[in-house]
Scaffold this motif. Structure first.
Motif, PDB file in Angstrom:
ATOM      1  N   CYS A 156      -2.096   5.101   5.667  1.00 51.39           N
ATOM      2  CA  CYS A 156      -2.063   5.044   4.213  1.00 51.39           C
ATOM      3  C   CYS A 156      -3.280   4.274   3.715  1.00 51.39           C
ATOM      4  O   CYS A 156      -3.504   3.127   4.134  1.00 51.39           O
ATOM      5  N   GLU A 157      -4.044   4.915   2.846  1.00 49.94           N
ATOM      6  CA  GLU A 157      -5.227   4.303   2.239  1.00 49.94           C
ATOM      7  C   GLU A 157      -6.118   3.617   3.275  1.00 49.94           C
ATOM      8  O   GLU A 157      -6.539   2.474   3.104  1.00 49.94           O
ATOM      9  N   GLY A 158      -6.384   4.313   4.359  1.00 50.23           N
ATOM     10  CA  GLY A 158      -7.290   3.807   5.380  1.00 50.23           C
ATOM     11  C   GLY A 158      -6.672   2.842   6.373  1.00 50.23           C
ATOM     12  O   GLY A 158      -7.332   2.414   7.312  1.00 50.23           O
ATOM     13  N   GLN A 159      -5.425   2.495   6.193  1.00 51.33           N
ATOM     14  CA  GLN A 159      -4.738   1.615   7.138  1.00 51.33           C
ATOM     15  C   GLN A 159      -3.864   2.462   8.056  1.00 51.33           C
ATOM     16  O   GLN A 159      -3.188   3.378   7.607  1.00 51.33           O
ATOM     17  N   ARG A 207       2.382   1.899  -3.398  1.00 50.80           N
ATOM     18  CA  ARG A 207       1.425   2.450  -4.370  1.00 50.80           C
ATOM     19  C   ARG A 207       1.133   3.926  -4.127  1.00 50.80           C
ATOM     20  O   ARG A 207       0.828   4.667  -5.056  1.00 50.80           O
ATOM     21  N   ALA A 208       1.192   4.333  -2.885  1.00 51.92           N
ATOM     22  CA  ALA A 208       0.773   5.684  -2.502  1.00 51.92           C
ATOM     23  C   ALA A 208       1.869   6.706  -2.766  1.00 51.92           C
ATOM     24  O   ALA A 208       3.050   6.425  -2.570  1.00 51.92           O
ATOM     25  N   GLU A 238       1.437  14.674   5.690  1.00 50.97           N
ATOM     26  CA  GLU A 238       1.713  13.797   4.562  1.00 50.97           C
ATOM     27  C   GLU A 238       3.163  13.951   4.119  1.00 50.97           C
ATOM     28  O   GLU A 238       3.631  15.071   3.876  1.00 50.97           O
ATOM     29  N   THR A 293       0.840  -1.203   0.000  1.00 49.98           N
ATOM     30  CA  THR A 293       0.000   0.000   0.000  1.00 49.98           C
ATOM     31  C   THR A 293       0.872   1.249   0.000  1.00 49.98           C
ATOM     32  O   THR A 293       0.618   2.197  -0.755  1.00 49.98           O
TER      33      THR A 293
END
Length: 124
Positions: A65-68, A12-13, A29, A9
């Protein structure tokens, strides 16, 4: 070690949220890169009061990251001299494009390398 799904993840981010200590209400961020299942970031601003210095003071925090969200601590990599070229390569692979190129290449400078932090996942 981080779970491979979280590392994928992060890979990808473009940006990963980081929060260190108890004073920051929302994550900042930043760029985070993976070498194997290890996650690293370099301080861009080089400020004495930053997520980087807060982690080095022993504070815990999290990466998001992405909700995690993963609870982490941070430390200077014990093998900085040997791992640094791999971290450099990951910064270039992930961020060296368009408007980011200036910063992706800039973060390879010695003053930023000396401000490399390895995130350590906390269990329990």
């Amino acid at each position: 070690m981080f779970h491979t799904d979280f590392v994928a993840t992060v890979n990808r981010a473009g940006l990963v949220g980081v929060s260190a200590g108890k004073d920051r209400a929302t994550p900042l961020e930043i760029w985070v890169v993976a070498v194997g299942n290890r996650l690293f970031a370099r301080s861009w601003g080089l400020s004495e009061r930053s997520w980087y210095s807060t982690f080095l003071s022993g504070a815990h925090g999290f990466l998001e990251c992405e909700g995690q969200r993963v609870q982490v601590s941070g430390r200077e990599p014990l093998d900085l001299q040997t791992i640094s070229p791999l971290i450099d390569a990951e910064y270039l692979r992930k961020y060296d494009r368009g408007e980011n190129s200036k910063y992706a290449r800039g973060i390879l400078g010695q003053q930023h390398i000396q401000r490399t932090l390895e995130f350590i996942p906390l269990v329990g």
